[in-house]
Design an enzyme around this catalytic site. Sequence first.
Site, short mmCIF file in Angstrom:
data_model
loop_
_atom_site.label_atom_id
_atom_site.label_comp_id
_atom_site.label_asym_id
_atom_site.label_seq_id
_atom_site.Cartn_x
_atom_site.Cartn_y
_atom_site.Cartn_z
N LYS A 285 0.89 32.63 -5.51
CA LYS A 285 -0.41 33.18 -5.08
C LYS A 285 -1.49 32.10 -5.07
CE LYS A 285 0.83 37.57 -4.53
NZ LYS A 285 0.77 38.25 -3.23
N SER B 254 -3.90 37.60 -5.07
CA SER B 254 -3.92 38.30 -6.37
C SER B 254 -4.94 37.60 -7.25
CB SER B 254 -2.54 38.20 -7.03
OG SER B 254 -2.59 38.66 -8.36
N TYR C 122 4.98 33.71 -9.88
CA TYR C 122 4.11 34.59 -9.08
C TYR C 122 2.72 33.96 -8.93
CZ TYR C 122 1.60 38.92 -7.84
OH TYR C 122 0.83 39.87 -7.21
N THR D 34 0.69 50.69 -8.25
CA THR D 34 1.76 50.71 -7.22
C THR D 34 3.09 50.46 -7.93
OG1 THR D 34 1.79 48.33 -6.87
CG2 THR D 34 0.18 49.57 -5.58
N SER E 79 5.36 50.68 0.98
CA SER E 79 4.87 51.32 -0.25
C SER E 79 3.56 50.71 -0.70
CB SER E 79 5.93 51.21 -1.37
OG SER E 79 5.91 49.93 -1.95
N1 NAP Z 1 -0.28 46.21 -7.47
C1 NAP Z 1 -1.00 45.25 -8.00
O1 NAP Z 1 -1.48 45.36 -9.15
C2 NAP Z 1 -1.27 44.00 -7.23
C3 NAP Z 1 -2.19 43.09 -7.76
C4 NAP Z 1 -2.44 41.92 -7.08
C5 NAP Z 1 -1.79 41.65 -5.88
N2 NAP Z 1 -0.88 42.55 -5.39
C6 NAP Z 1 -0.18 42.20 -4.15
O2 NAP Z 1 -0.25 43.29 -3.25
C7 NAP Z 1 0.83 43.21 -2.33
C8 NAP Z 1 1.47 44.58 -2.17
O3 NAP Z 1 2.08 44.95 -3.39
P1 NAP Z 1 2.06 46.42 -3.97
O4 NAP Z 1 1.26 46.39 -5.21
O5 NAP Z 1 1.71 47.40 -2.94
O6 NAP Z 1 3.59 46.57 -4.46
P2 NAP Z 1 4.82 47.38 -3.87
O7 NAP Z 1 4.51 48.82 -3.84
O8 NAP Z 1 6.00 46.92 -4.66
O9 NAP Z 1 4.93 46.87 -2.37
C9 NAP Z 1 5.56 45.66 -2.04
C10 NAP Z 1 5.90 45.69 -0.57
O10 NAP Z 1 6.54 44.45 -0.21
C11 NAP Z 1 7.74 44.74 0.49
N3 NAP Z 1 8.74 43.72 0.26
C12 NAP Z 1 9.29 43.32 -0.92
N4 NAP Z 1 10.21 42.37 -0.70
C13 NAP Z 1 10.25 42.15 0.64
C14 NAP Z 1 11.00 41.30 1.49
N5 NAP Z 1 11.93 40.44 0.99
N6 NAP Z 1 10.79 41.34 2.83
C15 NAP Z 1 9.88 42.21 3.35
N7 NAP Z 1 9.12 43.03 2.60
C16 NAP Z 1 9.31 43.01 1.26
C17 NAP Z 1 8.20 46.08 -0.10
O11 NAP Z 1 9.02 46.81 0.81
P3 NAP Z 1 10.63 46.83 0.86
O12 NAP Z 1 11.12 47.05 -0.53
O13 NAP Z 1 10.89 47.96 1.81
O14 NAP Z 1 11.04 45.51 1.43
C18 NAP Z 1 6.87 46.82 -0.22
O15 NAP Z 1 6.51 47.38 1.02
C19 NAP Z 1 1.77 42.13 -2.88
O16 NAP Z 1 1.59 40.93 -2.18
C20 NAP Z 1 1.31 41.96 -4.32
O17 NAP Z 1 1.60 40.69 -4.83
C21 NAP Z 1 -0.62 43.72 -6.03
#
Ligand code: NAP
Length: 263
Positions: free
Chosen positions: A155, A138, A151, A186, A16
């Site tokens: 990070k 992040s 978190y 997301t 996702s």
């Molecule tokens: N969105 C933001 O604002 C933002 C900002 C800064 C950094 N980030 C970073 O971006 C990255 C992606 O996040 P996102 O925003 O795309 O959020 P997201 O849509 O919640 O995606 C998170 C992903 O991590 C996987 N995941 C969660 N727990 C897991 C586990 N135990 N083992 C394997 N996979 C796991 C989830 O898949 P499953 O549930 O299928 O396991 C999903 O594919 C993260 O590292 C997040 O910290 C996001």
Amino acid sequence: MNYFREKVIWITGASSGIGESLAVQLSALGARLILTSRNENALLQVKSQCTGNAVVLPADLSSCRFPALVQAAMAAYGKIDILINNAGIGQRATAEATSEAVLRQIMELDFYAPVLLTQALLPYFRENGGGQVVVTGSMAGLMGVPRRTAYAAAKHAAMGYFESLQVEHEIPGFSITIISPGRVRTNLSLNALHGNGARHGRMDEGQEKGIPAATCARKIIQAIAQQRKHVVIAGQEKWLWWVRKFIPPLYYRIARKYGSKHV
Ligand SMILES: NC(=O)c1ccc[n+]([C@@H]2O[C@H](COP(=O)([O-])OP(=O)(O)OC[C@H]3O[C@@H](n4cnc5c(N)ncnc54)[C@H](OP(=O)(O)O)[C@@H]3O)[C@@H](O)[C@H]2O)c1
């Protein structure tokens, strides 16, 4: 963008958000993909959106045997050119309310998983004349954020590890790209953990106002192709990074005010 043609790219957190967008866009650029996260059905959905080869490799990265997982990933195409450590989980709780179990769960996925996957691949990259590791950090890895103690700690730790590895390694042809996103629209806030481990289950206002995942992925892809060392990808909130760097007292005031208004 020929950079990606025929390259084997392993994306974690591919089911996702940012990981899903990376998969779809990299596939369109001719990359061969390995898609990892826990939810196999969601990964198969992402695979169906990919135009080229994609292999689904489900795993729970907060509790897995990394050498065995790396072997399974290697078996998919017989090589790995780029590892994108993108899986992650957020937090919505004060330090006092956060249980030890949640603190450890966040550290396992947001810090240990990218580090241990990378360490398992380093000997391979050395033998094979290089490779590339990407880590989705992040902006919370660059500054303190209220209700994100675990978190932000994970990070920051990842930032420290990968920046240190950048200046330490002597592997020819090997590079590391650290990405520090701001707010991206997301499911991160929906999936974030409360102090007792319950899912937050809500799209926060800040998350909703974030840049689209596809935009973030496009910029990450540019940074990978240019082998950038560190890139901050964010909307207007990027200015907070500059304030934290150059006027820390102002940042502390803003972060406290922001924290009291948000979940
Ligand atoms: N969105 C933001 O604002 C933002 C900002 C800064 C950094 N980030 C970073 O971006 C990255 C992606 O996040 P996102 O925003 O795309 O959020 P997201 O849509 O919640 O995606 C998170 C992903 O991590 C996987 N995941 C969660 N727990 C897991 C586990 N135990 N083992 C394997 N996979 C796991 C989830 O898949 P499953 O549930 O299928 O396991 C999903 O594919 C993260 O590292 C997040 O910290 C996001």
